[in-house]
Design an enzyme around this catalytic site. Structure first.
Site, PDB file in Angstrom:
ATOM      1  N   HIS A   2       1.041  -0.759  -0.180  1.00 28.72           N
ATOM      2  CA  HIS A   2       0.233   0.041   0.389  1.00 28.72           C
ATOM      3  C   HIS A   2       0.844   1.373  -0.261  1.00 28.72           C
ATOM      4  O   HIS A   2       1.169   1.317   0.987  1.00 28.72           O
ATOM      5  CB  HIS A   2      -0.839  -0.079   1.517  1.00 28.72           C
ATOM      6  CG  HIS A   2      -2.166   1.331   1.318  1.00 28.72           C
ATOM      7  ND1 HIS A   2      -3.184   0.645   1.201  1.00 28.72           N
ATOM      8  CD2 HIS A   2      -1.578   2.812   0.989  1.00 28.72           C
ATOM      9  CE1 HIS A   2      -3.900   2.202   1.474  1.00 28.72           C
ATOM     10  NE2 HIS A   2      -3.230   2.734   1.104  1.00 28.72           N
ATOM     11  N   HIS A  50       1.384   5.225  -2.357  1.00 28.12           N
ATOM     12  CA  HIS A  50       0.890   6.476  -3.214  1.00 28.12           C
ATOM     13  C   HIS A  50       1.392   7.194  -3.876  1.00 28.12           C
ATOM     14  O   HIS A  50       2.464   8.075  -3.322  1.00 28.12           O
ATOM     15  CB  HIS A  50      -0.154   7.489  -2.915  1.00 28.12           C
ATOM     16  CG  HIS A  50      -1.549   7.174  -1.676  1.00 28.12           C
ATOM     17  ND1 HIS A  50      -2.697   6.950  -1.901  1.00 28.12           N
ATOM     18  CD2 HIS A  50      -1.150   6.356  -0.407  1.00 28.12           C
ATOM     19  CE1 HIS A  50      -3.337   6.707  -1.075  1.00 28.12           C
ATOM     20  NE2 HIS A  50      -2.277   5.906   0.185  1.00 28.12           N
ATOM     21  N   GLN A  93      -9.915   9.580  -3.876  1.00 30.61           N
ATOM     22  CA  GLN A  93      -9.713  10.681  -2.777  1.00 30.61           C
ATOM     23  C   GLN A  93     -10.791  11.103  -2.015  1.00 30.61           C
ATOM     24  O   GLN A  93     -11.318  11.320  -0.714  1.00 30.61           O
ATOM     25  CB  GLN A  93      -8.790  11.876  -2.834  1.00 30.61           C
ATOM     26  CG  GLN A  93      -8.066  12.273  -1.932  1.00 30.61           C
ATOM     27  CD  GLN A  93      -7.316  11.813  -0.831  1.00 30.61           C
ATOM     28  OE1 GLN A  93      -6.232  11.267  -1.731  1.00 30.61           O
ATOM     29  NE2 GLN A  93      -8.057  11.208   0.757  1.00 30.61           N
ATOM     30  N   HIS A  95      -9.269   1.943   0.739  1.00 27.69           N
ATOM     31  CA  HIS A  95      -9.091   2.808   1.788  1.00 27.69           C
ATOM     32  C   HIS A  95     -10.588   2.454   3.157  1.00 27.69           C
ATOM     33  O   HIS A  95     -11.596   3.014   2.304  1.00 27.69           O
ATOM     34  CB  HIS A  95      -8.979   4.283   1.935  1.00 27.69           C
ATOM     35  CG  HIS A  95      -7.786   4.188   1.382  1.00 27.69           C
ATOM     36  ND1 HIS A  95      -7.502   3.953   0.266  1.00 27.69           N
ATOM     37  CD2 HIS A  95      -6.068   5.114   1.902  1.00 27.69           C
ATOM     38  CE1 HIS A  95      -5.783   4.395   0.029  1.00 27.69           C
ATOM     39  NE2 HIS A  95      -5.451   4.637   1.295  1.00 27.69           N
ATOM     40  N   GLU A 116     -10.640   4.301   7.449  1.00 26.71           N
ATOM     41  CA  GLU A 116      -9.806   4.702   8.367  1.00 26.71           C
ATOM     42  C   GLU A 116      -9.547   5.850   9.337  1.00 26.71           C
ATOM     43  O   GLU A 116      -9.271   6.656   9.306  1.00 26.71           O
ATOM     44  CB  GLU A 116      -7.771   5.100   7.571  1.00 26.71           C
ATOM     45  CG  GLU A 116      -7.157   5.510   7.150  1.00 26.71           C
ATOM     46  CD  GLU A 116      -6.442   6.105   6.816  1.00 26.71           C
ATOM     47  OE1 GLU A 116      -6.586   5.575   5.176  1.00 26.71           O
ATOM     48  OE2 GLU A 116      -5.088   6.392   7.146  1.00 26.71           O
ATOM     49  N   ASP A 163       2.594   3.274   3.011  1.00 23.51           N
ATOM     50  CA  ASP A 163       1.879   4.558   2.742  1.00 23.51           C
ATOM     51  C   ASP A 163       1.965   5.716   2.653  1.00 23.51           C
ATOM     52  O   ASP A 163       1.511   6.051   0.706  1.00 23.51           O
ATOM     53  CB  ASP A 163       0.509   4.685   3.669  1.00 23.51           C
ATOM     54  CG  ASP A 163      -0.832   5.200   3.013  1.00 23.51           C
ATOM     55  OD1 ASP A 163      -1.209   5.744   2.583  1.00 23.51           O
ATOM     56  OD2 ASP A 163      -1.438   5.234   4.719  1.00 23.51           O
TER      57      ASP A 163
END
Ligand code: FE2
Length: 413
Positions: free
Chosen positions: A55, A57, A150, A208, A211, A307
């Site tokens: 995971h 980005h 997002q 996601h 979280e 992450d």
């Protein structure tokens, strides 16, 4: 290539590993090299399959301080900063930073990367950059791209169209962020919508999910139920699932039953979860992490990711999965000797299961000859002493080599 005297998969016995035509051809003690064959003396060190980054980005990495630092350290300020930074994205900007990040990852023994990519930008600049890059680096590293909405696939009215476009452009995995949708009901609906899409387009799922330190955030049960009913559990992942750290035990027990039946995967991001979690607590302050130890004991697959590396969410990080493991084992009390010895699985075999690449992964005859040699006699020492990845080997070729730094002490004792 012949790799002599190694502990494969951190096992006690020493063996040799031979590679031919990019695949593991023999694994046995006392193998003799062919004439002219390259030999690496493993010197009794640990040989593992490459680390898996479950995971990350790649589109946001290495942007720390741009346009400003996340001084509060909260996820919400981080998202606001990214909202500003992403206005300036160009393909070249994304590719340069992603490549610099991949170099860090390869240096530290990673060959398999699952990267979320923000598709809230109507131009899909980051997606196009990473689709190109994925192709350009495929001989060195495997990249799976997750279409990550997002802003929320129902909250941002353009997002559904962008998701469909991203799928058509070639993403491997469908993402989501149900806990950030406007309402609980929207969160559930987004999960249903996205799992339906995954089935229709034959894609993996990685959302996601929950979280947030809110025990009422329960999208995970909706995702697990969808995965179970559709029979796609091993293709579905919930990333973060940090609300689980705040669930009561009776509910968690029921949830574990469903997670186990679904066969889905959980990704924890210990560094970022500890950093961003508990931010609304005074004291007692929660750890903000999913239940790594209990999930593992229940036979549910958990893998680890970084992450964020040096961006608006996390100002630190350099691509070393040992840091991620170190944080995970400390915070979730996985500090028993055997737990520490086994902790490499969170960033190897468990990660391969999350990425759904088990068939082509692992040190076994006939599989692609991808492996890393750690500068330690076992994983406990590798973790404890932050030992180097001496060789990162891909299809039988060295793609990264590290010579350990030497320290000379002048203490007189
Ligand atoms: Fe993430």
């Amino acid at each position: 290539m012949l790799i002599k005297n190694v502990h494969v998969d951190n096992q006690a016995a020493l063996t040799d590993v031979q590679i031919k035509d990019g695949h593991f051809s023999k694994i046995a003690p006392n193998l003799v090299p062919d004439a002219g064959e390259q030999v690496i003396d493993g010197q009794g060190k640990v040989l593992l399959p490459p680390f898996v980054e479950s995971h990350i980005h790649l589109d946001t990495q290495l942007t720390a301080g741009q346009p400003r630092w996340n001084e509060s350290g909260t996820l919400f300020e981080g998202i606001r900063i990214w909202g500003e930074r992403r206005q300036e994205l160009t393909k070249q900007d994304v590719k340069q930073r992603a490549l610099a990040t991949i170099r860090l990852l390869v240096k530290h023994g990673i060959q398999h990367i699952r990267s979320h990519v923000d598709i809230s930008d109507p131009r899909l600049t980051a997606l196009q950059a990473l689709l190109e890059l994925k192709e350009e680096v495929k001989d060195q590293v495997d990249i799976q791209l997750v279409a990550f909405p997002q802003d929320g696939v129902l909250t941002n009215l353009q997002e559904k169209g962008l998701m469909e476009q991203a799928i058509k452009e070639g993403v491997d995995v469908i993402g989501g962020i149900p806990h950030m949708e406007f309402t609980t009901e929207d969160g559930w609906e987004s999960v249903h919508y996205l799992t339906r899409l995954a089935e229709r387009y034959d894609r993996l799922v990685d959302m996601h999910c929950d979280e947030i330190d809110d025990p009422a955030s329960r999208n995970l049960e909706v995702l697990a139920a969808d995965a179970y009913k559709r029979g796609i559990g091993d293709r579905v992942t919930a990333s973060h699932a940090t609300a689980m750290g705040s669930y009561n035990d009776a509910y968690a027990s029921k949830l574990f039953g469903l997670l186990k039946r679904s066969g889905m995967n959980i990704v924890a991001n210990p560094l970022v979860n500890v950093h961003l979690g508990g931010r609304f607590d005074t004291y007692p302050k929660r750890r903000g992490l999913t239940r790594i130890k209990d999930l593992t004991a229940a036979g549910i697959n958990v893998s680890f990711g970084e992450d964020d590396i040096q961006d608006f969410m996390n100002p630190l990080g350099d691509g070393n999965m040992l840091d991620v493991i170190m944080m995970g084992v400390y915070v979730d009390h996985l500090m028993g000797y055997h737990q520490l010895q086994d902790s490499f699985k969170f960033v190897t075999y468990n990660g391969a299961r999350t990425l759904h690449i088990q068939d082509q992964y692992g040190i076994a005859v006939g599989k692609p000859a991808n492996c890393i040699l750690l500068n330690a006699p076992d994983f406990y020492h590798a973790l404890n002493e932050h030992r180097e990845v001496l060789y990162n080997i891909r299809h039988g070729k060295v793609i990264a080599e590290t010579r350990p730094a030497k320290t000379q002490l002048y203490l007189g004792f």
